[in-house]
Design an enzyme around this catalytic site. Structure first.
Site, short mmCIF file in Angstrom:
data_model
loop_
_atom_site.label_atom_id
_atom_site.label_comp_id
_atom_site.label_asym_id
_atom_site.label_seq_id
_atom_site.Cartn_x
_atom_site.Cartn_y
_atom_site.Cartn_z
N GLY A 23 0.81 -1.21 0.00
CA GLY A 23 0.00 0.00 0.00
C GLY A 23 0.84 1.26 0.00
O GLY A 23 2.07 1.21 -0.01
N LEU A 25 1.47 3.68 2.34
CA LEU A 25 2.41 3.81 3.45
C LEU A 25 3.32 2.59 3.54
O LEU A 25 4.52 2.73 3.80
CB LEU A 25 1.64 3.98 4.77
CG LEU A 25 2.50 3.98 6.04
CD1 LEU A 25 3.54 5.09 6.01
CD2 LEU A 25 1.60 4.10 7.27
N ASP A 51 -3.35 -11.94 4.00
CA ASP A 51 -4.70 -11.46 4.27
C ASP A 51 -4.83 -11.36 5.78
O ASP A 51 -4.87 -12.38 6.48
CB ASP A 51 -5.72 -12.44 3.68
CG ASP A 51 -7.15 -12.05 3.98
OD1 ASP A 51 -7.38 -11.04 4.68
OD2 ASP A 51 -8.06 -12.77 3.51
N TYR A 84 -8.34 -0.97 5.09
CA TYR A 84 -9.36 -0.69 4.08
C TYR A 84 -9.55 0.82 4.12
O TYR A 84 -10.08 1.37 5.09
CB TYR A 84 -10.66 -1.42 4.43
CG TYR A 84 -11.80 -1.24 3.46
CD1 TYR A 84 -12.17 -2.27 2.61
CD2 TYR A 84 -12.53 -0.06 3.40
CE1 TYR A 84 -13.24 -2.13 1.72
CE2 TYR A 84 -13.58 0.10 2.52
CZ TYR A 84 -13.94 -0.93 1.69
OH TYR A 84 -15.00 -0.78 0.81
N THR A 85 -9.11 1.52 3.09
CA THR A 85 -9.09 2.99 3.12
C THR A 85 -10.06 3.65 2.14
O THR A 85 -10.02 4.86 1.99
CB THR A 85 -7.66 3.49 2.81
OG1 THR A 85 -7.24 3.00 1.54
CG2 THR A 85 -6.69 3.04 3.89
N THR A 124 -6.04 6.66 12.31
CA THR A 124 -6.43 7.82 11.51
C THR A 124 -7.12 8.91 12.32
O THR A 124 -7.69 8.66 13.39
CB THR A 124 -7.38 7.35 10.40
OG1 THR A 124 -7.91 8.46 9.67
CG2 THR A 124 -8.58 6.58 10.99
N TYR A 148 -15.88 4.13 7.93
CA TYR A 148 -14.43 3.99 7.94
C TYR A 148 -13.86 4.36 9.31
O TYR A 148 -13.06 3.63 9.90
CB TYR A 148 -13.82 4.87 6.85
CG TYR A 148 -12.32 5.01 6.96
CD1 TYR A 148 -11.47 3.94 6.68
CD2 TYR A 148 -11.74 6.23 7.33
CE1 TYR A 148 -10.10 4.07 6.78
CE2 TYR A 148 -10.36 6.37 7.42
CZ TYR A 148 -9.55 5.28 7.15
OH TYR A 148 -8.19 5.41 7.26
N TRP A 173 -4.31 12.70 6.46
CA TRP A 173 -4.13 13.29 5.14
C TRP A 173 -2.84 12.81 4.46
O TRP A 173 -2.05 13.61 3.96
CB TRP A 173 -4.14 14.81 5.24
CG TRP A 173 -5.47 15.42 5.59
CD1 TRP A 173 -6.49 14.83 6.27
CD2 TRP A 173 -5.92 16.74 5.27
NE1 TRP A 173 -7.54 15.70 6.41
CE2 TRP A 173 -7.22 16.90 5.80
CE3 TRP A 173 -5.34 17.82 4.61
CZ2 TRP A 173 -7.96 18.08 5.68
CZ3 TRP A 173 -6.06 19.00 4.49
CH2 TRP A 173 -7.37 19.13 5.01
#
Length: 312
Positions: A23, A25, A51, A84-85, A124, A148, A173
């Site tokens: 991903g 990051l 997974d 999951y973003t 987040t 989310y 962000w």
């Protein structure tokens, strides 16, 4: 993505597992770890390779990390970048969002507890309601307004409640060289439109994933040497704050384009399935208090990101 590296013997050798290693990051974490002399073993699997919702796969990956660390006389640590973003998709894909963002971290924490491996979990700003008028502290009341955000808060609670050698790092962000993000979108739209309308009533702290990755590796070193923060939830972002509109204008300036082509609008002008926090600036005081190096200003980071060729 697995590498065996040569450690710097002046620092404790590290063995690192980065779920979500393909991903945005995760890839920068792998790059940063790859250039870190003290990292002897690195495994940064993508979701297709690990997974995090599969209990057996998670146990096997953590067991392999612990075994490799033991053989190499290195200290193991897991830095969980799997998430999951898809914020808007999560509103209708609730089960998947909670499986990846809440159940997956719990499985990781359980496996880490079984092997006595410390865990650093990324979260987040979306765990907050966004109704504050000053930067959020880690101890501030959480009240997410989106699926989310609720799923990420569920992950935090699962990790902290399962394993006492786990830490949560909230950020906000994020953008970087890899994957989809706001900077890439603005760079693309600059070439497609004469005028861009960008939301000016949401405030946050843009954070370059390369800077965040370096900070997370610094935290990992503290964790494995017994100098981890007493506070198990900390915030890490580039310093300062702006709106998406201000961020977009700064991107135009980095591109050498006229920032006046970016015009302000309101959130109501562009309704989306998931509500966004109006104010999600995170206080970095907890990061500095833990003896960790503060990240530079978001403006400096953005200039460095462009100078690195990340958005060429």
């Amino acid at each position: 993505m697995t590498h065996v590296l040569v450690p710097d013997r002046t620092s404790p050798a590290l063995a690192i597992l980065v779920p979500g290693g393909r991903g945005q990051l995760g890839r920068d974490l792998a790059v940063a770890a790859d250039s870190e002399p003290a990292v002897e073993f690195l495994d940064a699997p993508g979701s297709g390779e690990l997974d995090v919702t599969d209990p057996e796969a998670v146990r096997d990956s953590v067991a392999t990390l612990a075994s490799c660390a033991r053989d190499a006389r290195a200290r193991p640590v897991v830095v969980n970048a799997a998430a999951y973003t898809a914020v808007d998709a999560a509103e209708s894909d609730v089960d998947t969002a909670f499986a990846v963002n809440a159940e997956g971290p719990k499985l990781l924490a359980t496996a880490c507890a079984e092997r006595n491996v410390p865990l650093i979990h990324i979260s987040t700003d979306y765990v907050f309601a966004g109704d504050s008028d000053h930067p959020y502290e880690p101890t501030g009341p959480t009240s997410p307004v989106s699926v989310y955000g609720r799923s990420k808060l569920g992950g935090e609670r699962a990790v902290l409640g399962t394993w006492d050698r786990s830490w949560v790092v909230r950020t906000s962000w994020v953008y970087g060289r890899y994957g989809k993000n706001f900077v890439k979108t603005i760079c693309r739209l600059e070439g497609e439109r004469d005028i861009l309308s960008v939301v000016d009533d949401q405030r946050g702290s843009p954070t370059w994933t390369a800077d965040l990755a370096s900070g997370l590796l610094e935290l990992a070193r503290l964790v494995v040497t017994g100098r981890a923060p007493e506070q198990r939830v900390v915030h890490c972002t580039n310093a300062g704050e702006t709106t998406w509109f201000g961020f977009a204008r700064a991107i135009f300036q980095e591109l050498g384009k006229d920032p006046e082509r970016v015009r302000p609008c309101t959130t109501a002008d562009f309704p989306l399935p998931a509500p966004r926090p109006a104010y999600s600036v995170l206080s970095n005081a907890s990061w500095s208090a833990a003896g960790l190096t503060p990240l530079r200003s978001w403006q400096e980071a953005l200039s460095a990101a462009f100078a690195s060729g990340a958005f060429a």
